[in-house]
Design a protein around this motif. Structure first.
Motif, PDB file in Angstrom:
ATOM      1  N   PHE A 194       0.832  -1.203   0.000  1.00 15.43           N
ATOM      2  CA  PHE A 194       0.000   0.000   0.000  1.00 15.43           C
ATOM      3  C   PHE A 194       0.866   1.252   0.000  1.00 15.43           C
ATOM      4  CE2 PHE A 194      -2.737  -3.238   1.810  1.00 15.43           C
ATOM      5  CZ  PHE A 194      -3.985  -2.961   1.263  1.00 15.43           C
ATOM      6  N   THR A 195       0.311   2.306  -0.574  1.00 17.46           N
ATOM      7  CA  THR A 195       0.994   3.598  -0.574  1.00 17.46           C
ATOM      8  C   THR A 195       0.064   4.661  -0.005  1.00 17.46           C
ATOM      9  OG1 THR A 195       2.224   5.160  -1.969  1.00 17.46           O
ATOM     10  CG2 THR A 195       0.240   4.215  -2.916  1.00 17.46           C
ATOM     11  N   PRO A 196       0.577   5.620   0.779  1.00 11.12           N
ATOM     12  CA  PRO A 196      -0.288   6.678   1.324  1.00 11.12           C
ATOM     13  C   PRO A 196      -0.925   7.494   0.203  1.00 11.12           C
ATOM     14  CG  PRO A 196       1.835   6.636   2.447  1.00 11.12           C
ATOM     15  CD  PRO A 196       1.969   5.741   1.254  1.00 11.12           C
ATOM     16  N   ILE A 197      -2.147   7.946   0.425  1.00  8.04           N
ATOM     17  CA  ILE A 197      -2.827   8.802  -0.545  1.00  8.04           C
ATOM     18  C   ILE A 197      -2.325  10.233  -0.362  1.00  8.04           C
ATOM     19  CG2 ILE A 197      -5.072   9.745  -1.216  1.00  8.04           C
ATOM     20  CD1 ILE A 197      -6.287   7.055  -0.567  1.00  8.04           C
ATOM     21  N   ALA A 198      -1.917  10.839  -1.465  1.00  6.98           N
ATOM     22  CA  ALA A 198      -1.215  12.123  -1.405  1.00  6.98           C
ATOM     23  C   ALA A 198      -2.039  13.224  -0.746  1.00  6.98           C
ATOM     24  CB  ALA A 198      -0.798  12.541  -2.815  1.00  6.98           C
ATOM     25  N   ASN A 199      -3.347  13.250  -1.002  1.00  6.02           N
ATOM     26  CA  ASN A 199      -4.176  14.334  -0.452  1.00  6.02           C
ATOM     27  C   ASN A 199      -4.872  13.934   0.843  1.00  6.02           C
ATOM     28  OD1 ASN A 199      -5.909  12.492  -1.660  1.00  6.02           O
ATOM     29  ND2 ASN A 199      -7.383  14.061  -2.318  1.00  6.02           N
ATOM     30  N   VAL A 255      -5.167   6.815   5.496  1.00 11.07           N
ATOM     31  CA  VAL A 255      -5.773   5.986   4.460  1.00 11.07           C
ATOM     32  C   VAL A 255      -4.756   5.743   3.350  1.00 11.07           C
ATOM     33  CG1 VAL A 255      -6.831   7.997   3.335  1.00 11.07           C
ATOM     34  CG2 VAL A 255      -7.755   5.722   2.910  1.00 11.07           C
ATOM     35  N   PHE A 256      -4.746   4.514   2.841  1.00 12.78           N
ATOM     36  CA  PHE A 256      -3.769   4.075   1.849  1.00 12.78           C
ATOM     37  C   PHE A 256      -4.497   3.466   0.648  1.00 12.78           C
ATOM     38  CE2 PHE A 256      -1.977   3.861   6.037  1.00 12.78           C
ATOM     39  CZ  PHE A 256      -0.657   4.270   5.922  1.00 12.78           C
ATOM     40  N   LYS A 257      -3.791   3.421  -0.484  1.00 11.33           N
ATOM     41  CA  LYS A 257      -4.324   2.786  -1.699  1.00 11.33           C
ATOM     42  C   LYS A 257      -3.416   1.630  -2.077  1.00 11.33           C
ATOM     43  CE  LYS A 257      -7.455   3.255  -5.104  1.00 11.33           C
ATOM     44  NZ  LYS A 257      -7.380   1.909  -5.664  1.00 11.33           N
ATOM     45  N   ALA A 312      -3.057  -6.188  -3.210  1.00  2.68           N
ATOM     46  CA  ALA A 312      -3.840  -5.089  -2.637  1.00  2.68           C
ATOM     47  C   ALA A 312      -4.423  -4.171  -3.705  1.00  2.68           C
ATOM     48  CB  ALA A 312      -2.967  -4.274  -1.690  1.00  2.68           C
ATOM     49  N   SER A 313      -4.201  -4.478  -4.967  1.00  3.97           N
ATOM     50  CA  SER A 313      -4.681  -3.614  -6.048  1.00  3.97           C
ATOM     51  C   SER A 313      -6.197  -3.427  -5.963  1.00  3.97           C
ATOM     52  CB  SER A 313      -4.308  -4.233  -7.396  1.00  3.97           C
ATOM     53  OG  SER A 313      -4.779  -3.427  -8.462  1.00  3.97           O
ATOM     54  N   GLY A 314      -6.650  -2.180  -6.082  1.00  3.33           N
ATOM     55  CA  GLY A 314      -8.076  -1.876  -6.041  1.00  3.33           C
ATOM     56  C   GLY A 314      -8.641  -1.679  -4.651  1.00  3.33           C
ATOM     57  N   LEU A 315      -7.810  -1.826  -3.623  1.00  6.63           N
ATOM     58  CA  LEU A 315      -8.282  -1.709  -2.245  1.00  6.63           C
ATOM     59  C   LEU A 315      -7.826  -0.401  -1.600  1.00  6.63           C
ATOM     60  CD1 LEU A 315      -7.494  -5.302  -0.921  1.00  6.63           C
ATOM     61  CD2 LEU A 315      -9.764  -4.374  -1.454  1.00  6.63           C
ATOM     62  N   TYR A 316      -8.622   0.061  -0.652  1.00  3.06           N
ATOM     63  CA  TYR A 316      -8.206   1.099   0.283  1.00  3.06           C
ATOM     64  C   TYR A 316      -7.933   0.422   1.620  1.00  3.06           C
ATOM     65  CZ  TYR A 316     -10.061   4.674  -2.922  1.00  3.06           C
ATOM     66  OH  TYR A 316     -10.299   5.477  -4.003  1.00  3.06           O
ATOM     67  N   ALA A 317      -6.959   0.933   2.347  1.00  3.93           N
ATOM     68  CA  ALA A 317      -6.666   0.431   3.692  1.00  3.93           C
ATOM     69  C   ALA A 317      -6.775   1.596   4.666  1.00  3.93           C
ATOM     70  CB  ALA A 317      -5.270  -0.182   3.755  1.00  3.93           C
TER      71      ALA A 317
END
Length: 268
Positions: free
Chosen positions: A50-55, A78-80, A87-92
């Motif tokens: 997962f990667t952090p969402i920039a905004n 929240v992460f994407k 994990a593709s397509g998921l939010y964490a």
């Protein structure tokens, strides 16, 4: 059914009973409440998926109980899921509760029994690692998740994870409760000076923010906010079908077939 087949059936029943979320309806209101099973994940594995969402910068929002100074911080981020991974397509949605090392006016060290908040999207089970049983909830306590603080045990305690994560799908909205104080399991509340393990809830819906209700013997007088999912259906979390359950079912079928074959040969 012979003893061997009976043992296999019993084993299958045990696996089914331990796998996935359990649900029951309140005897007074008929409301469905599911206890979501959780799986442990290392911080390094999570951060690789997962990667952090920039905004969506980490939220570190203070809370306070009556008769106590600022009591602690509700942390969330929240992460994407990364493309090309499990994990593709998921939010964490990651949550952590930090309890300050303070006491109330009576000198009693503060603590947190539970935390509840609206979560208006059904959590989504996923197997984040190869061969794992799909889970909608993961916990991590061995390293830093995104921009959240490191987990930390209180004095004389251990890093605590919730004894249960309850999902209550209503007719219009949903709610999650992270429970720490649990007399049945002999676990105390999150103590003063501790940072809980990071609790991660998976979703396929984007984020909003919601206020968080935390419980202590002293009433809450300042409410923090945290990221939460919003959108999609509100329903029970589906029960996954892990490889272990399928294997037990196959073994039972094979045992029954062998037994029938032996009977047929004996009768010939």
């Amino acid at each position: 059914m012979n003893k061997f087949t009976s043992a296999l059936a019993l084993g299958a029943g045990l696996v089914l009973s331990l796998t996935g979320p359990s649900a029951h309806a309140s005897s007074t209101t008929g409301t469905v409440v599911q206890q979501l099973s959780s799986a442990e994940i290392s911080a390094s594995t999570f951060n690789s998926l997962f990667t952090p969402i920039a905004n969506a910068a980490p939220i570190k929002s203070s809370f306070q109980f009556m008769n106590t100074t600022t009591t602690g911080t509700m942390e969330s981020q929240v992460f994407k899921g990364k493309d090309g991974t499990s994990a593709s397509g998921l939010y964490a949605y990651a949550y952590q509760i930090a309890v300050n090392n303070v006491s109330d006016v009576n000198g009693q060290p503060t603590s947190v029994n539970s935390a509840s908040f609206a979560y208006n999207a059904t959590p989504v089970p996923a197997a984040l690692t190869a061969g794992a049983t799909p889970s909608a909830v993961y916990v991590s306590k061995d390293g830093q998740i995104g921009g959240l603080d490191l987990s930390q045990a209180g004095t004389g305690s251990v890093i605590q994870t919730p004894t249960s994560v309850a999902w209550m799908p209503g007719s219009k909205t949903g709610a999650l409760t992270l429970q720490y104080l649990d007399a049945a399991k002999g676990t105390g509340p999150l103590p003063a000076g501790s940072n809980s393990a990071t609790v991660i809830v998976l979703s396929n819906q984007p984020f909003t923010t919601q206020p968080v209700s935390l419980q202590n013997a002293n009433p809450q007088i300042a409410y923090p906010s945290a990221y939460s999912a919003q959108g999609g259906e509100i329903s029970e979390v589906p029960v996954p079908e892990p490889a272990a359950v399928l294997a037990w079912a196959g073994m039972i079928g094979a045992a029954a077939l062998v037994r029938r074959t032996r009977k047929a040969r004996a009768a010939a």
